[in-house]
Design a protein around this motif. Structure first.
Motif, PDB file in Angstrom:
ATOM      1  N   ALA A   3       0.995  -1.115  -0.129  1.00 10.29           N
ATOM      2  CA  ALA A   3      -0.046   0.048   0.008  1.00 10.29           C
ATOM      3  C   ALA A   3       0.906   1.315  -0.139  1.00 10.29           C
ATOM      4  O   ALA A   3       1.941   1.217   0.526  1.00 10.29           O
ATOM      5  CB  ALA A   3      -0.944  -0.009   1.195  1.00 10.29           C
ATOM      6  N   VAL A   4       0.423   2.254  -0.811  1.00 13.39           N
ATOM      7  CA  VAL A   4       1.390   3.490  -0.811  1.00 13.39           C
ATOM      8  C   VAL A   4       0.330   4.641  -0.038  1.00 13.39           C
ATOM      9  O   VAL A   4      -0.978   4.773  -0.553  1.00 13.39           O
ATOM     10  CB  VAL A   4       1.589   3.947  -2.199  1.00 13.39           C
ATOM     11  CG1 VAL A   4       2.314   5.140  -2.233  1.00 13.39           C
ATOM     12  CG2 VAL A   4       2.479   2.795  -2.845  1.00 13.39           C
ATOM     13  N   VAL A   5       0.791   5.360   0.833  1.00 18.10           N
ATOM     14  CA  VAL A   5      -0.084   6.241   1.347  1.00 18.10           C
ATOM     15  C   VAL A   5       0.754   7.621   1.048  1.00 18.10           C
ATOM     16  O   VAL A   5       1.930   7.720   1.414  1.00 18.10           O
ATOM     17  CB  VAL A   5      -0.131   6.218   2.978  1.00 18.10           C
ATOM     18  CG1 VAL A   5      -1.038   7.190   3.565  1.00 18.10           C
ATOM     19  CG2 VAL A   5      -1.007   4.558   3.246  1.00 18.10           C
ATOM     20  N   CYS A   6      -0.200   8.403   0.576  1.00 16.56           N
ATOM     21  CA  CYS A   6       0.575   9.811   0.299  1.00 16.56           C
ATOM     22  C   CYS A   6       0.094  10.803   1.208  1.00 16.56           C
ATOM     23  O   CYS A   6      -1.048  10.626   1.568  1.00 16.56           O
ATOM     24  CB  CYS A   6       0.220  10.233  -1.197  1.00 16.56           C
ATOM     25  SG  CYS A   6       1.047   9.126  -2.253  1.00 16.56           S
ATOM     26  N   ARG A   7       0.836  11.875   1.596  1.00 16.40           N
ATOM     27  CA  ARG A   7       0.404  12.983   2.487  1.00 16.40           C
ATOM     28  C   ARG A   7       1.090  14.130   1.742  1.00 16.40           C
ATOM     29  O   ARG A   7       2.069  14.147   1.471  1.00 16.40           O
ATOM     30  CB  ARG A   7       1.009  12.520   3.833  1.00 16.40           C
ATOM     31  CG  ARG A   7       0.481  13.773   4.938  1.00 16.40           C
ATOM     32  CD  ARG A   7       1.101  13.402   6.140  1.00 16.40           C
ATOM     33  NE  ARG A   7       2.536  13.614   6.352  1.00 16.40           N
ATOM     34  CZ  ARG A   7       3.235  13.778   7.603  1.00 16.40           C
ATOM     35  NH1 ARG A   7       2.735  13.378   8.583  1.00 16.40           N
ATOM     36  NH2 ARG A   7       4.404  14.020   7.484  1.00 16.40           N
ATOM     37  N   PRO A   8       0.006  15.088   1.631  1.00 14.08           N
ATOM     38  CA  PRO A   8       0.723  16.356   1.050  1.00 14.08           C
ATOM     39  C   PRO A   8       1.628  17.127   2.005  1.00 14.08           C
ATOM     40  O   PRO A   8       1.738  16.826   3.173  1.00 14.08           O
ATOM     41  CB  PRO A   8      -0.900  17.218   1.203  1.00 14.08           C
ATOM     42  CG  PRO A   8      -1.728  16.702   1.959  1.00 14.08           C
ATOM     43  CD  PRO A   8      -1.300  15.252   2.379  1.00 14.08           C
ATOM     44  N   ASN A   9       2.396  17.884   1.390  1.00 18.20           N
ATOM     45  CA  ASN A   9       3.310  18.867   2.016  1.00 18.20           C
ATOM     46  C   ASN A   9       2.578  19.550   3.143  1.00 18.20           C
ATOM     47  O   ASN A   9       1.440  19.926   3.113  1.00 18.20           O
ATOM     48  CB  ASN A   9       4.023  19.779   1.323  1.00 18.20           C
ATOM     49  CG  ASN A   9       5.030  18.993   0.522  1.00 18.20           C
ATOM     50  OD1 ASN A   9       5.591  18.142   0.794  1.00 18.20           O
ATOM     51  ND2 ASN A   9       5.152  19.736  -0.797  1.00 18.20           N
ATOM     52  N   GLN A  10       3.205  19.818   4.557  1.00 21.22           N
ATOM     53  CA  GLN A  10       2.496  20.386   5.447  1.00 21.22           C
ATOM     54  C   GLN A  10       3.504  21.503   5.936  1.00 21.22           C
ATOM     55  O   GLN A  10       4.552  21.490   5.967  1.00 21.22           O
ATOM     56  CB  GLN A  10       1.874  19.353   6.500  1.00 21.22           C
ATOM     57  CG  GLN A  10       0.952  18.513   6.223  1.00 21.22           C
ATOM     58  CD  GLN A  10       0.882  17.327   7.358  1.00 21.22           C
ATOM     59  OE1 GLN A  10       1.331  17.206   8.263  1.00 21.22           O
ATOM     60  NE2 GLN A  10      -0.493  16.827   7.034  1.00 21.22           N
ATOM     61  N   PHE A  11       2.526  22.632   6.620  1.00 21.02           N
ATOM     62  CA  PHE A  11       3.481  23.805   7.334  1.00 21.02           C
ATOM     63  C   PHE A  11       2.994  23.871   8.574  1.00 21.02           C
ATOM     64  O   PHE A  11       1.649  23.613   8.866  1.00 21.02           O
ATOM     65  CB  PHE A  11       3.073  25.085   6.643  1.00 21.02           C
ATOM     66  CG  PHE A  11       4.007  26.265   7.050  1.00 21.02           C
ATOM     67  CD1 PHE A  11       5.234  26.588   6.353  1.00 21.02           C
ATOM     68  CD2 PHE A  11       3.632  26.829   7.983  1.00 21.02           C
ATOM     69  CE1 PHE A  11       6.102  27.396   6.808  1.00 21.02           C
ATOM     70  CE2 PHE A  11       4.563  27.940   8.586  1.00 21.02           C
ATOM     71  CZ  PHE A  11       5.699  28.162   7.841  1.00 21.02           C
ATOM     72  N   LEU A  12       3.688  23.725   9.734  1.00 19.43           N
ATOM     73  CA  LEU A  12       3.364  23.720  10.879  1.00 19.43           C
ATOM     74  C   LEU A  12       2.771  25.237  11.468  1.00 19.43           C
ATOM     75  O   LEU A  12       3.777  26.000  11.155  1.00 19.43           O
ATOM     76  CB  LEU A  12       4.525  22.905  12.129  1.00 19.43           C
ATOM     77  CG  LEU A  12       4.904  21.737  11.392  1.00 19.43           C
ATOM     78  CD1 LEU A  12       5.916  21.173  12.411  1.00 19.43           C
ATOM     79  CD2 LEU A  12       3.463  20.811  11.286  1.00 19.43           C
ATOM     80  N   VAL A  90       2.736  28.996   1.268  1.00 20.64           N
ATOM     81  CA  VAL A  90       1.608  28.819   0.342  1.00 20.64           C
ATOM     82  C   VAL A  90       1.731  29.212  -0.886  1.00 20.64           C
ATOM     83  O   VAL A  90       1.188  28.647  -2.029  1.00 20.64           O
ATOM     84  CB  VAL A  90       0.486  29.631   1.046  1.00 20.64           C
ATOM     85  CG1 VAL A  90      -0.800  30.016   0.351  1.00 20.64           C
ATOM     86  CG2 VAL A  90       0.225  29.174   2.378  1.00 20.64           C
ATOM     87  N   ARG A  91       2.607  30.521  -1.326  1.00 18.04           N
ATOM     88  CA  ARG A  91       2.647  30.792  -2.652  1.00 18.04           C
ATOM     89  C   ARG A  91       3.548  29.600  -3.659  1.00 18.04           C
ATOM     90  O   ARG A  91       3.216  29.501  -4.646  1.00 18.04           O
ATOM     91  CB  ARG A  91       3.545  32.110  -2.627  1.00 18.04           C
ATOM     92  CG  ARG A  91       2.737  33.416  -2.369  1.00 18.04           C
ATOM     93  CD  ARG A  91       3.505  34.706  -2.802  1.00 18.04           C
ATOM     94  NE  ARG A  91       4.735  34.650  -1.787  1.00 18.04           N
ATOM     95  CZ  ARG A  91       4.923  35.059  -0.713  1.00 18.04           C
ATOM     96  NH1 ARG A  91       3.733  35.566  -0.223  1.00 18.04           N
ATOM     97  NH2 ARG A  91       6.138  35.177  -0.103  1.00 18.04           N
ATOM     98  N   ALA A  92       4.562  28.965  -2.784  1.00 14.39           N
ATOM     99  CA  ALA A  92       5.225  27.981  -3.464  1.00 14.39           C
ATOM    100  C   ALA A  92       4.311  26.686  -3.952  1.00 14.39           C
ATOM    101  O   ALA A  92       4.395  26.012  -4.645  1.00 14.39           O
ATOM    102  CB  ALA A  92       6.419  27.565  -2.608  1.00 14.39           C
ATOM    103  N   GLU A  93       3.501  26.643  -2.757  1.00 16.91           N
ATOM    104  CA  GLU A  93       2.647  25.251  -3.013  1.00 16.91           C
ATOM    105  C   GLU A  93       1.451  25.710  -4.153  1.00 16.91           C
ATOM    106  O   GLU A  93       1.183  24.584  -4.903  1.00 16.91           O
ATOM    107  CB  GLU A  93       1.896  24.753  -1.632  1.00 16.91           C
ATOM    108  CG  GLU A  93       2.712  24.363  -0.659  1.00 16.91           C
ATOM    109  CD  GLU A  93       3.285  23.103  -1.078  1.00 16.91           C
ATOM    110  OE1 GLU A  93       2.334  22.114  -1.276  1.00 16.91           O
ATOM    111  OE2 GLU A  93       4.279  22.668  -1.125  1.00 16.91           O
ATOM    112  N   VAL A  94       1.075  26.802  -3.979  1.00 21.06           N
ATOM    113  CA  VAL A  94       0.122  27.150  -5.235  1.00 21.06           C
ATOM    114  C   VAL A  94       0.739  27.095  -6.500  1.00 21.06           C
ATOM    115  O   VAL A  94       0.188  26.595  -7.597  1.00 21.06           O
ATOM    116  CB  VAL A  94      -0.765  28.434  -4.816  1.00 21.06           C
ATOM    117  CG1 VAL A  94      -1.497  28.744  -6.075  1.00 21.06           C
ATOM    118  CG2 VAL A  94      -1.546  28.490  -3.776  1.00 21.06           C
ATOM    119  N   ALA A  95       2.025  27.670  -6.745  1.00 17.18           N
ATOM    120  CA  ALA A  95       2.748  27.727  -8.001  1.00 17.18           C
ATOM    121  C   ALA A  95       2.905  26.318  -8.568  1.00 17.18           C
ATOM    122  O   ALA A  95       3.138  26.167  -9.756  1.00 17.18           O
ATOM    123  CB  ALA A  95       3.820  28.590  -7.792  1.00 17.18           C
ATOM    124  N   ALA A  96       3.154  25.416  -7.430  1.00 13.87           N
ATOM    125  CA  ALA A  96       3.597  24.085  -7.872  1.00 13.87           C
ATOM    126  C   ALA A  96       2.579  23.189  -8.704  1.00 13.87           C
ATOM    127  O   ALA A  96       1.738  22.982  -8.928  1.00 13.87           O
ATOM    128  CB  ALA A  96       4.141  23.358  -6.583  1.00 13.87           C
TER     129      ALA A  96
END
Length: 96
Positions: A3-12, A90-96
């Protein structure tokens, strides 16, 4: 079976706000993920919320103390970041 579980990048994140469970101001540790709501966990009671909705509480002994400990670890880790870091992330995540 694999099984492959993917988790999005997170910012604390961290904030101090009103806890509906405890009915007082508490520290909250958050995990922000692009395209998902931020999940906030109270460092006092261990309850979590995303987009204003409280998560279900596990039917498991000791879940609350484990959730509080995890939230306090995130609170401590989030101290390294500031609002400018979050805005850039946030800007980097949206741009990606």
């Amino acid at each position: 079976m694999n099984a492959v579980v993917c988790r999005p990048n997170q910012f604390l994140l961290r904030r101090i706000t009103f806890c509906p469970t405890e009915q007082k101001r508490r520290r909250f540790a958050g995990r922000d993920a692009a395209w998902y709501g931020t999940t906030w966990t109270c460092c006092g009671c261990g309850d979590s919320w995303t987009d204003g909705e409280r998560h279900e509480r596990p039917f498991r002994r000791g879940w609350r103390s484990a959730a509080v400990a995890a939230a306090r670890r995130v609170w401590d880790e989030a101290a390294a970041f500031d609002p400018a870091d979050h805005a850039a992330w946030v800007r980097a995540e949206v741009a990606a």
